[in-house]
Scaffold this active site. Structure first.
Site, PDB file in Angstrom:
ATOM      1  N   GLU A  79       0.884  -1.159   0.000  1.00  0.00           N
ATOM      2  CA  GLU A  79       0.000   0.000   0.000  1.00  0.00           C
ATOM      3  C   GLU A  79       0.925   1.214   0.000  1.00  0.00           C
ATOM      4  O   GLU A  79       1.345   1.667   1.056  1.00  0.00           O
ATOM      5  CB  GLU A  79      -0.891  -0.010   1.244  1.00  0.00           C
ATOM      6  CG  GLU A  79      -1.726  -1.269   1.332  1.00  0.00           C
ATOM      7  CD  GLU A  79      -2.713  -1.290   2.487  1.00  0.00           C
ATOM      8  OE1 GLU A  79      -3.901  -1.360   2.223  1.00  0.00           O
ATOM      9  OE2 GLU A  79      -2.291  -1.214   3.650  1.00  0.00           O
ATOM     10  N   ASP A 108      -0.435  -2.061  10.645  1.00  0.00           N
ATOM     11  CA  ASP A 108      -0.425  -3.489  10.949  1.00  0.00           C
ATOM     12  C   ASP A 108       0.877  -4.160  10.530  1.00  0.00           C
ATOM     13  O   ASP A 108       1.070  -5.345  10.793  1.00  0.00           O
ATOM     14  CB  ASP A 108      -1.627  -4.186  10.293  1.00  0.00           C
ATOM     15  CG  ASP A 108      -2.761  -4.378  11.282  1.00  0.00           C
ATOM     16  OD1 ASP A 108      -2.530  -4.153  12.489  1.00  0.00           O
ATOM     17  OD2 ASP A 108      -3.862  -4.743  10.861  1.00  0.00           O
ATOM     18  N   LYS A 285      -7.473  -8.953  11.412  1.00  0.00           N
ATOM     19  CA  LYS A 285      -7.271  -7.964  10.354  1.00  0.00           C
ATOM     20  C   LYS A 285      -7.715  -6.553  10.736  1.00  0.00           C
ATOM     21  O   LYS A 285      -7.408  -6.058  11.789  1.00  0.00           O
ATOM     22  CB  LYS A 285      -7.989  -8.440   9.095  1.00  0.00           C
ATOM     23  CG  LYS A 285      -7.514  -9.821   8.677  1.00  0.00           C
ATOM     24  CD  LYS A 285      -7.540  -9.987   7.189  1.00  0.00           C
ATOM     25  CE  LYS A 285      -6.538 -11.036   6.778  1.00  0.00           C
ATOM     26  NZ  LYS A 285      -7.104 -12.182   6.165  1.00  0.00           N
ATOM     27  N   LYS A 286      -8.458  -5.940   9.802  1.00  0.00           N
ATOM     28  CA  LYS A 286      -8.800  -4.539   9.983  1.00  0.00           C
ATOM     29  C   LYS A 286      -9.672  -4.308  11.222  1.00  0.00           C
ATOM     30  O   LYS A 286      -9.500  -3.322  11.936  1.00  0.00           O
ATOM     31  CB  LYS A 286      -9.524  -4.079   8.720  1.00  0.00           C
ATOM     32  CG  LYS A 286      -9.877  -2.639   8.708  1.00  0.00           C
ATOM     33  CD  LYS A 286     -10.591  -2.317   7.416  1.00  0.00           C
ATOM     34  CE  LYS A 286     -11.231  -0.969   7.479  1.00  0.00           C
ATOM     35  NZ  LYS A 286     -12.108  -0.736   6.336  1.00  0.00           N
ATOM     36  N   ASP A 310      -9.869   3.829   5.015  1.00  0.00           N
ATOM     37  CA  ASP A 310      -8.737   3.002   4.605  1.00  0.00           C
ATOM     38  C   ASP A 310      -7.570   3.887   4.207  1.00  0.00           C
ATOM     39  O   ASP A 310      -7.772   5.008   3.745  1.00  0.00           O
ATOM     40  CB  ASP A 310      -9.128   2.150   3.389  1.00  0.00           C
ATOM     41  CG  ASP A 310     -10.242   1.170   3.701  1.00  0.00           C
ATOM     42  OD1 ASP A 310     -10.538   0.996   4.895  1.00  0.00           O
ATOM     43  OD2 ASP A 310     -10.792   0.584   2.756  1.00  0.00           O
ATOM     44  N   ASP A 312      -5.861   3.968   1.696  1.00  0.00           N
ATOM     45  CA  ASP A 312      -5.796   4.410   0.294  1.00  0.00           C
ATOM     46  C   ASP A 312      -6.929   5.385  -0.035  1.00  0.00           C
ATOM     47  O   ASP A 312      -7.159   5.707  -1.188  1.00  0.00           O
ATOM     48  CB  ASP A 312      -5.817   3.205  -0.647  1.00  0.00           C
ATOM     49  CG  ASP A 312      -7.042   2.325  -0.445  1.00  0.00           C
ATOM     50  OD1 ASP A 312      -7.695   2.459   0.602  1.00  0.00           O
ATOM     51  OD2 ASP A 312      -7.336   1.496  -1.324  1.00  0.00           O
ATOM     52  N   ASP A 480     -17.348  -4.899   7.903  1.00  0.00           N
ATOM     53  CA  ASP A 480     -18.116  -3.656   7.762  1.00  0.00           C
ATOM     54  C   ASP A 480     -19.625  -3.888   7.795  1.00  0.00           C
ATOM     55  O   ASP A 480     -20.320  -3.358   8.666  1.00  0.00           O
ATOM     56  CB  ASP A 480     -17.685  -2.888   6.510  1.00  0.00           C
ATOM     57  CG  ASP A 480     -17.589  -3.746   5.252  1.00  0.00           C
ATOM     58  OD1 ASP A 480     -17.878  -4.953   5.330  1.00  0.00           O
ATOM     59  OD2 ASP A 480     -17.231  -3.206   4.196  1.00  0.00           O
TER      60      ASP A 480
END
Ligand SMILES: O=c1ccn([C@@H]2O[C@H](COP(=O)(O)OP(=O)(O)O[C@H]3O[C@H](CO)[C@@H](O)[C@H](O)[C@H]3O)[C@@H](O)[C@H]2O)c(=O)[nH]1
Ligand SMILES: [Mn+2]
Length: 797
Positions: A79, A108, A285-286, A310, A312, A480
Site C-alpha cells: 500500500e 499493521d 485484520k482490519k 482506509d 488508500d 463492515d
C-alpha cells in the site's frame, strides 16, 4: 403449468425453483427501494449554530464536537506509503477546528518506514496545512491537488489571491522534497541500521531509529520478536494536542517566503499505533486494528465521534467532517443516528469502468433506498460513528424513560457485552464519550504510556465483549456490513451523505483477478453473515422489517448465483448429442415472460434515471454481476458451506493497490486492466463462455446441415438470443482474459466468428456419427433463463 415428460422432471423442478427464487429476490429487492431519500447537509446552518462565522477553523469558541480519525494500513510497499501519507495530510489540513480532531494511524506492519514517514508528514504539514487554510485549496491531499488541472480548480476562495501563485510554487517545491525524503526512507533506514552493525548477542541486524535505539516493531531483516506477525505494541504520539488557542504564524521572511501572519498554524494531534502481534493469535485484520484504535483514542482524546477510512482513501472535500456532523447534530433524528456513511468514490478507475468498480447502482440508488428505511449499510470506509454506538449502547429512543446512554454503558452488570476489558482508564473514559458538548480532552496529565501499550496487546481482549458486541465485529471477512448490522439491530439508524465534490476518494482494483478476489471476500463474508448469529433473519423487532429484507438480500445474494451458473451451463446437455426433450413455452407463457422482462427493465430505467446514473453504469453493474455469478459467487457458496461444516473456508487477501511510486509516471496508465493473472477463480466463467459459444456454433452447424424445419429454426433463433445475452453480459470478462489484445476489442469478434465457424463445421462433420434426433433444449434455456438474464442486483458487487 403442465409437464408431461418424466425424463426431465428433475431439471423441470430445478428451473421452477430457480425462477421462483429469482422472482422472489426481485420482489424483495424492490421492497427496499420503495422510499428512496436523498438528504443534503446544510453546512451554513451548522456553522451558524456551532461555529459562528468570523472564527474560521482557528476558532477556540467553536462548539463543534470532537472527532477521532482512524486510518489503517498494512504495508508501506503493498500500500504505497506516498498514497497513505497523502491521506494523513488530507486529514491534518481538513477544515475542522484544529483542537477538535485527532488522527490515529494504525500500522499493521509495525514498520519503521511508516513511523518515520509520519515524522516527515508532521514536518511537511507545517507548511501544507497553513497553505490550505490560507488559500482554501481543495482537495487537501497534495498529490491530487498538484495533479489536478488548473481549470478544474474552481474559483480562488482564499483571502490572499496576490500571494497564491508564489505560495503555491513554494509549497510545491516543499512537496517534491517531502516526496524525495519519503522515498529515501527505504534506503536511509537500512543504511543507518547497517552502520550500527549487527547485534552480536542476537546475531541479527536490528533496525535502528534515528535516535540510535532499536525499533520495537518489524525489522528490515526480521528476527525473533521483530517480524510482521510478532512484535511488541507501539503507541507514539507524533503530534501532540495543540491546545485550543489559535496560533498565528510568522510573516514572510527570507527563510520562509509564505506569509502566515494571519493563519492559524497549529496542527491537529497525530498518533502512530502498531498493535502487538503474537503468533497463534488471530489478529482479526482490519477489525482488530480498529478496535485497538478505539481504545487508544479513548485514552488520549476520547472524542464522542469517530470517523474511519482506509489508508488508500483521502479527504477530497474538506467540509466532509462538518457534513457528517449536520446529521449527527440534527435535532430531528440526530441522537438516534449511529453512523453517517459517505459513498466510496475512486480515482484511477479505467474510463469505461470495465469491472464496475464505481458500483454506481449500489452507491447512487440502493443506498438512497436504504436511507429511506433505517439507513445505509456500513461499507468500511468514509463513515462517521457515534462512539457510544460502537461500544454497544442502545439508541435513546429505545432506552427506558429514566435511562441514558452513558448510564447504560457504565452499568457494570454481568453482561459480557458490558465487558470492556480491565483497563480502568479506558472504562472511566466510556461515560464521558457520550457527551458531545464536552470540549476535547486536554492531553492526559499523568503519563499513560504503559496503559496505552496495554490496550494494544493481543491478550487485552481475551474474555471480553470486543469483536462480538463491542467495537468492530470479528471472525468475518466483511467486518463492515456486519458491524453496521449489529448497530441497526439495536434500533439505531444511519444516514447517507453524498456531497459535491465527493467527500472521500480512494483507489480500486482494476485488474480482473484482483477485482474478483475482492468480490469473493465480500460475497463470502456476506454469506457467512447470513448463516451466522448475525443473520438478519434472527434480529429482533428493533430492526425495521424492510431493513431486514434488505439485509437478507444483501447477504444471501450469492445463492442466486448457484441457479444462474446452472442455467448458463444448460446448453451443455444439448451438446452431448443424446436425445433430450423439453416442452416448448406456450404462447401465453411467452407473453407473460416478455411482459415481465419489459416491466423489470422499465422499472430499472426509472430507477437509474431518478438516481442520475448513466446507462453505461447500469450495464456495467449487470455485466459484472453475471461475471461474479458464474465464478465468484458459486465459490462463495462453497466457502460458506465449508465454514458451516466447521472447516476454515477460503483464504482472503489484501486488495492490491496501484503502485504509484518510482517509474509510475513513465508507465502506462491503467496498465493493470491489461494484466492477465490466471487463477482458479477464472475457470468457471471461461467454461460458461466456452459452453455458450459452442452451443451457438453447434446450432449454426445443425441449421446449416439442414436438420431443422422452419419453425424449429425460428425457435432455435429465439433460444439463441439468450446465449447471446449471456455472452454479452460476460463481455468484460472476455476482454479481461484477452489481456493487451483487448485494446482492440474487434479482435474478440473476429475470434468469435472464427470459433463459431469452426465449431459449426466440426458439428456438421460429426453429425452423422452422433445423429441426435432431439429437440433443442435451447427451449430450456429459453424459458428458464428468464430469471438469470434479467435478475437485477443492486448490492455491492
Ligand atoms: O490485516 C489488515 C488487513 C487490512 N487492513 C486495512 O483494511 C483496509 C481495507 O483493506 P483492503 O484489502 O484494501 O480491502 P478493500 O477491498 O479495498 O476494502 C473494502 O472492503 C472491506 C471489507 O471487505 C472494507 O473494510 C473496506 O473499507 C472497503 O474499502 C486497508 O486500509 C488495509 O490497510 C488492516 O488494517 N489490517
Ligand atoms: Mn481499498
Amino acid at each position: 403449468m403442465r409437464h408431461r415428460d418424466t425424463d426431465s422432471v428433475v431439471l423441470w423442478w430445478v428451473t421452477v425453483f430457480g425462477d421462483f427464487w429469482f422472482g422472489v429476490s426481485w420482489l424483495l429487492n424492490q421492497a427496499s427501494k420503495l422510499n428512496p431519500i436523498r438528504r443534503v447537509p446544510n453546512l451554513a446552518l451548522l456553522n451558524q449554530r456551532f461555529d459562528p462565522p468570523g472564527n474560521g477553523s482557528s476558532s477556540s469558541s467553536s462548539q463543534l464536537p470532537a472527532v477521532d480519525v482512524f486510518i489503517n494500513t498494512v504495508d508501506p510497499v503493498d500500500e504505497p506509503v506516498l498514497c497513505t501519507m497523502n491521506s494523513v495530510l488530507s486529514i491534518l489540513a481538513t477544515d475542522y477546528p484544529v483542537g477538535r480532531h485527532a488522527t490515529y494511524f494504525s500500522d499493521d506492519g509495525g514498520s519503521l518506514v511508516h513511523y518515520e514517514a509520519l515524522l516527515e508528514v508532521a514536518r511537511f504539514a507545517a507548511v501544507w496545512a497553513p497553505f490550505c487554510r490560507k488559500h482554501r485549496v481543495e482537495p487537501r491531499a497534495p498529490e491530487s491537488y498538484f495533479a489536478a488541472k488548473a481549470d478544474n480548480a474552481g474559483p480562488y476562495a482564499g483571502d490572499a489571491p496576490a500571494q497564491f501563485v508564489d505560495d503555491r510554487r513554494h509549497v510545491r517545491r516543499e512537496y517534491e522534497e517531502f516526496k524525495a525524503r519519503l522515498a529515501a526512507l527505504f534506503t536511509v533506514i537500512p543504511q543507518r541500521s547497517e552502520a550500527h552493525g549487527p547485534d552480536s548477542a542476537k546475531g541479527a541486524t536490528p533496525t535502528f531509529m534515528a535516535d540510535g535505539t532499536h525499533w520495537p516493531g518489524t525489522w528490515f531483516e526480521p528476527a525473533a520478536n521483530h517480524n510482521k506477525g510478532q512484535h511488541a505494541a507501539i503507541v507514539e504520539v507524533v503530534l501532540n494536542h495543540p491546545g485550543d488557542e489559535p496560533q498565528l504564524g510568522a510573516p514572510a521572511s527570507s527563510e520562509n517566503p509564505m506569509d502566515l501572519s494571519a493563519v492559524d498554524v497549529r496542527l491537529p494531534m497525530l498518533v502512530y499505533i502498531a498493535r502487538e502481534k503474537r503468533p497463534g493469535y488471530d489478529h482479526q485484520k482490519k477489525a482488530g486494528a480498529m478496535n485497538v484504535q478505539l481504545r487508544v483514542s479513548a485514552l488520549l482524546s476520547n472524542a464522542p465521534f469517530v470517523i474511519n477510512f482506509d489508508g488508500d482513501h483521502y479527504i477530497n472535500n474538506s467540509a466532509a467532517f462538518r457534513a457528517a456532523m449536520c446529521f449527527m447534530l440534527d435535532p430531528r433524528h440526530g441522537e438516534d443516528t449511529a453512523f453517517v456513511q459517505f459513498p466510496q468514490r475512486f480515482d484511477d478507475v479505467d474510463p469505461t469502468d470495465r469491472y464496475s468498480n464505481h458500483n454506481r447502482v449500489f452507491f447512487d440508488a440502493t443506498s438512497l433506498g436504504l436511507n429511506g428505511i433505517q439507513g445505509p449499510s456500513y461499507v468500511g470506509t468514509g463513515c462517521m460513528f457515534r462512539r457510544a454506538a460502537l461500544y454497544g449502547a442502545d439508541p435513546p429512543r429505545w432506552l427506558p424513560p429514566d435511562g441514558s446512554v452513558s448510564k447504560q454503558l457504565s452499568s457494570s452488570d454481568n453482561d459480557p457485552c458490558h465487558h470492556f476489558g480491565n483497563s480502568m482508564p479506558f472504562i472511566n473514559s466510556i461515560p464521558l464519550a457520550t457527551h458531545h458538548e464536552r470540549p476535547v480532552s486536554p492531553p492526559p496529565a499523568s503519563p499513560l504510556d504503559a496503559e496505552l501499550a496495554a490496550v494494544a496487546t493481543c491478550a487485552y481482549e481475551d474474555g471480553t465483549g470486543w469483536g462480538d458486541c463491542v467495537g468492530w465485529v470479528y471472525n468475518i471477512a466483511t467486518e463492515d456490513v456486519v458491524t453496521g448490522f449489529r448497530i441497526h439491530r439495536k434500533g439505531w439508524r444511519s444516514m447517507y451523505c453524498a456531497t459535491e465534490p465527493d467527500a472521500f476518494r480512494g483507489t480500486a482494483p482494476i485488474n480482473l483477478t484482483e477485482r474478483l478476489y475482492q468480490i469473493l471476500r465480500w460475497s463470502g463474508g456476506s454469506l457467512d453473515m447470513f448463516f451466522s448469529r448475525n443473520s438478519p433473519l434472527l434480529a429482533g423487532r428493533r430492526l425495521h422489517p424492510l431493513q431486514r429484507v434488505a439485509y437478507a438480500n444483501m447477504t444471501a445474494y450469492p445463492i442466486s448465483a448457484a441457479f444462474i451458473f446452472l442455467y448458463d451451463l444448460l446448453p451443455l446437455m444439448w451438446l452431448s448429442g443424446s436425445e433430450f426433450y423439453i416442452q416448448k413455452p406456450f404462447a401465453t407463457y411467452a407473453a407473460y415472460m416478455f411482459a415481465g422482462i419489459a416491466m423489470m427493465e422499465v422499472s430499472g430505467m426509472v430507477e437509474i434515471t431518478w438516481a442520475g446514473i448513466t446507462l453505461l453504469d447500469w450495464c456495467r453493474n449487470e455485466q459484472f454481476f453475471m461475471v461474479g455469478a458464474t465464478g465468484v459467487y458459486p465459490a462463495a457458496v462453497l466457502h460458506s458451506l465449508l465454514r458451516l461444516v466447521g472447516l476454515k473456508g477460503l483464504p482472503f487477501k489484501l486488495t492490491a493497490k496501484p503502485q504509484s511510486s518510482g517509474a509510475a509516471a513513465a508507465r502506462e496508465r491503467f496498465a493493470e486492466v491489461y494484466e492477465v493473472q490466471w487463477a482458479p477463480l477464472l475457470v468457471p466463467t471461461v467454461v460458461v463462455i466456452a459452453v455458450n459459444v459452442a452451443a451457438v456454433g453447434a446450432a449454426l452447424g445443425r441449421a446449416a446441415a439442414g436438420g431443422w424445419s422452419l419453425p424449429q429454426l425460428a425457435a432455435t433463433a429465439g433460444g439463441m438470443l439468450f446465449n447471446a445475452w449471456v455472452l454479452l453480459l460476460l463481455y468484460p470478462f472476455a476482454l479481461g482474459i484477452m489481456g493487451r489484445w483487448s485494446k482492440r476489442p474487434y479482435l474478440l469478434f473476429v475470434l468469435l466468428v472464427v470459433t463459431l465457424a469452426a465449431i459449426a463445421s466440426a458439428y456438421v462433420a460429426l453429425l452423422p456419427v452422433f445423429a441426435p434426433r432431439s429437440v433443442s433444449p435451447f427451449w430450456l434455456g429459453f424459458w428458464s433463463r428468464v430469471g438469470s438474464s434479467i435478475f437485477p442486483t443492486s448490492w455491492r458487487i
